[in-house]
Design a protein around this motif. Structure first.
Motif, short mmCIF file in Angstrom:
data_model
loop_
_atom_site.label_atom_id
_atom_site.label_comp_id
_atom_site.label_asym_id
_atom_site.label_seq_id
_atom_site.Cartn_x
_atom_site.Cartn_y
_atom_site.Cartn_z
N THR A 49 10.55 3.56 -9.03
CA THR A 49 11.02 4.86 -8.73
C THR A 49 12.50 4.88 -8.74
N GLN A 50 13.12 6.25 -8.54
CA GLN A 50 14.52 6.41 -8.70
C GLN A 50 15.36 5.88 -7.61
N VAL A 51 14.64 5.73 -6.60
CA VAL A 51 15.30 5.17 -5.27
C VAL A 51 14.56 3.95 -4.90
N ASP A 52 15.06 3.33 -3.81
CA ASP A 52 14.94 1.75 -3.67
C ASP A 52 13.66 1.87 -2.51
N GLY A 53 12.85 2.91 -2.30
CA GLY A 53 11.64 2.89 -1.47
C GLY A 53 11.37 4.01 -0.88
N VAL A 54 10.64 4.08 0.35
CA VAL A 54 10.09 5.56 0.83
C VAL A 54 11.03 5.70 2.03
N ASP A 64 -0.37 6.21 6.95
CA ASP A 64 1.16 6.85 7.34
C ASP A 64 1.09 7.82 5.95
N VAL A 65 1.21 7.35 4.83
CA VAL A 65 1.51 7.99 3.79
C VAL A 65 0.64 9.26 3.35
N LEU A 66 -0.76 8.92 3.65
CA LEU A 66 -1.79 10.18 3.45
C LEU A 66 -1.39 11.33 4.68
N SER A 67 -1.25 10.87 5.91
CA SER A 67 -1.12 11.57 7.04
C SER A 67 0.06 12.66 6.96
N ARG A 68 0.97 11.76 6.54
CA ARG A 68 2.36 12.44 6.70
C ARG A 68 2.88 13.18 5.23
N ASP A 69 2.07 12.83 4.31
CA ASP A 69 2.08 13.40 3.24
C ASP A 69 3.36 13.07 2.40
N LEU A 70 3.52 11.94 2.67
CA LEU A 70 4.67 11.28 1.92
C LEU A 70 4.86 11.27 0.44
N SER A 127 -5.68 6.49 -1.84
CA SER A 127 -6.93 6.21 -1.46
C SER A 127 -7.64 4.91 -2.21
N LEU A 128 -7.49 4.79 -3.57
CA LEU A 128 -8.05 3.78 -4.16
C LEU A 128 -7.32 2.42 -3.88
N ALA A 129 -6.11 2.85 -3.65
CA ALA A 129 -5.40 1.22 -3.30
C ALA A 129 -5.84 0.64 -1.90
N ARG A 130 -6.04 1.78 -1.09
CA ARG A 130 -6.54 1.31 0.39
C ARG A 130 -8.04 0.88 0.30
N GLU A 131 -8.85 1.37 -0.30
CA GLU A 131 -10.25 0.76 -0.58
C GLU A 131 -10.17 -0.39 -0.87
N ASN A 132 -9.13 -0.66 -1.93
CA ASN A 132 -9.15 -2.12 -2.60
C ASN A 132 -8.34 -3.17 -2.07
N GLY A 179 9.92 -11.11 -2.69
CA GLY A 179 10.07 -10.55 -1.40
C GLY A 179 11.42 -10.23 -0.96
N HIS A 180 12.62 -10.35 -1.96
CA HIS A 180 13.93 -9.93 -1.61
C HIS A 180 14.24 -8.67 -2.07
N GLY A 181 15.45 -8.18 -1.43
CA GLY A 181 15.87 -6.89 -1.95
C GLY A 181 15.27 -5.70 -1.14
N PRO A 182 15.79 -4.45 -1.39
CA PRO A 182 15.12 -3.11 -0.82
C PRO A 182 14.05 -2.83 -1.45
N PHE A 183 12.98 -2.77 -0.56
CA PHE A 183 11.77 -1.98 -1.09
C PHE A 183 11.02 -1.61 0.29
N THR A 184 9.98 -0.78 -0.26
CA THR A 184 9.05 -0.33 0.88
C THR A 184 7.51 -0.97 0.59
N ARG A 185 7.10 -1.50 1.57
CA ARG A 185 5.51 -1.99 1.10
C ARG A 185 4.55 -1.24 1.86
N ILE A 186 3.74 -0.94 1.25
CA ILE A 186 2.67 0.09 1.68
C ILE A 186 1.13 -0.77 1.73
N VAL A 187 0.56 -1.01 3.04
CA VAL A 187 -0.56 -1.97 3.33
C VAL A 187 -1.20 -1.19 4.35
#
Ligand code: UDP
Length: 244
Positions: free
Chosen positions: A166-171, A192-198, A207-212, A233-241
């Motif tokens: 993306t244009q920025v280094d995470g969420v 979190d992403v779905l319920s907060r509409d991030l 949803s597809l990522a979550r199911e898989n 695993g280095h540097g700024p990023f956001t991981r969604i799991v």
């Protein structure tokens, strides 16, 4: 050398790049310098032994079409949008091959003179043979986005992670370009992403990522070398799991 032995945390990944990321400073279209910079970063990861596939959006071309096509049927406009992604895929293929990365473009809309048709097992085989695969034409269906296409292909290819450049280094808690006190999340759950509409990817992609159980890694595609760093695993990023 395998991806793991080169220090990469992931062996096979899908990278989603939006069309808008290819515009550089322009308002639409493709900026060759930006395209080359992204291609060079992809090559660095590729040379470390990772298997990579790409989904490129079409927003840089499609927004122009959308403006010109006011009043066009939604589905018809969406097909035009999918064709825009094919243009970007060919441009990216050219940028990658110029610097020595063997690639194949596979299109969800058959177009045999310019790209191979999408065949799942063939795509896997290309990657096993050391070719980078670019998936063009989204899912091939209107009413979807290339984010959903990225989650779909990543699941089909059995990727270890979906990288969203993306244009920025995470969420962030707010838009960091407007709010200096915005904080970056290191980790979020799909819920979190779905319920907060991030604003990360659309809900069907999440949803597809979550199911898989497919981790989504959000990072800055414009920071030179960031893709290779984040792969380790280095540097700024956001991981969604899925949160345990
Ligand atoms: N599109 C579609 N089906 C798909 C993927 C894309 O109909 O599976 C169309 C849709 O109109 C979308 C456009 O192609 O708006 C361009 O894709 P997208 O907006 O996802 O590109 P990005 O914003 O990532 O550049």
């Amino acid at each position: 050398m395998t991806g793991a032995s080169a220090g990469n945390l992931y062996k096979r990944v899908l990278l989603k790049v939006s069309g808008e990321a290819l515009m550089g400073g322009g308002e639409y279209g493709l900026d060759p310098a930006t395209l080359s910079a992204i291609a060079a970063d992809i090559r660095d990861v590729f040379e470390l032994g990772a298997e990579i596939c790409l989904v490129i959006g079409g927003g840089n071309i499609f927004r122009g079409i959308a403006a010109a096509a006011k009043g066009m049927d939604r589905a018809q406009g969406d097909y035009a949008g999918m064709l825009a992604t094919v243009i970007n895929a060919l441009a990216m293929q050219n940028a990658l091959e110029r610097i020595g990365v063997p690639t194949r473009v596979m299109s969800a809309i058959p177009m045999s003179s310019v790209a191979e048709p999408y065949i799942r097992r063939r795509a896997v085989r290309h990657m096993e043979k050391g070719r980078l695969v670019i998936f063009a034409a989204g899912t091939g269906n209107p009413f979807f986005t290339t984010d959903t296409a990225a989650a779909l292909r990543a699941a089909e290819m059995d990727c270890d992670a979906l990288f969203k450049g993306t244009q920025v280094d995470g969420v962030y808690s707010a838009d960091p370009r407007k709010h200096a006190d915005a904080v970056r999340h290191d980790e979020l759950s799909y819920l979190d992403v779905l319920s907060r509409d991030l604003n990360v990817m659309d809900a069907s992609a999440i949803s597809l990522a979550r199911e898989n159980r497919l981790p989504i890694i959000v990072f800055n595609i414009h920071a030179p070398g960031a893709f290779a760093q984040v792969m380790r695993g280095h540097g700024p990023f956001t991981r969604i799991v899925e949160r345990q």
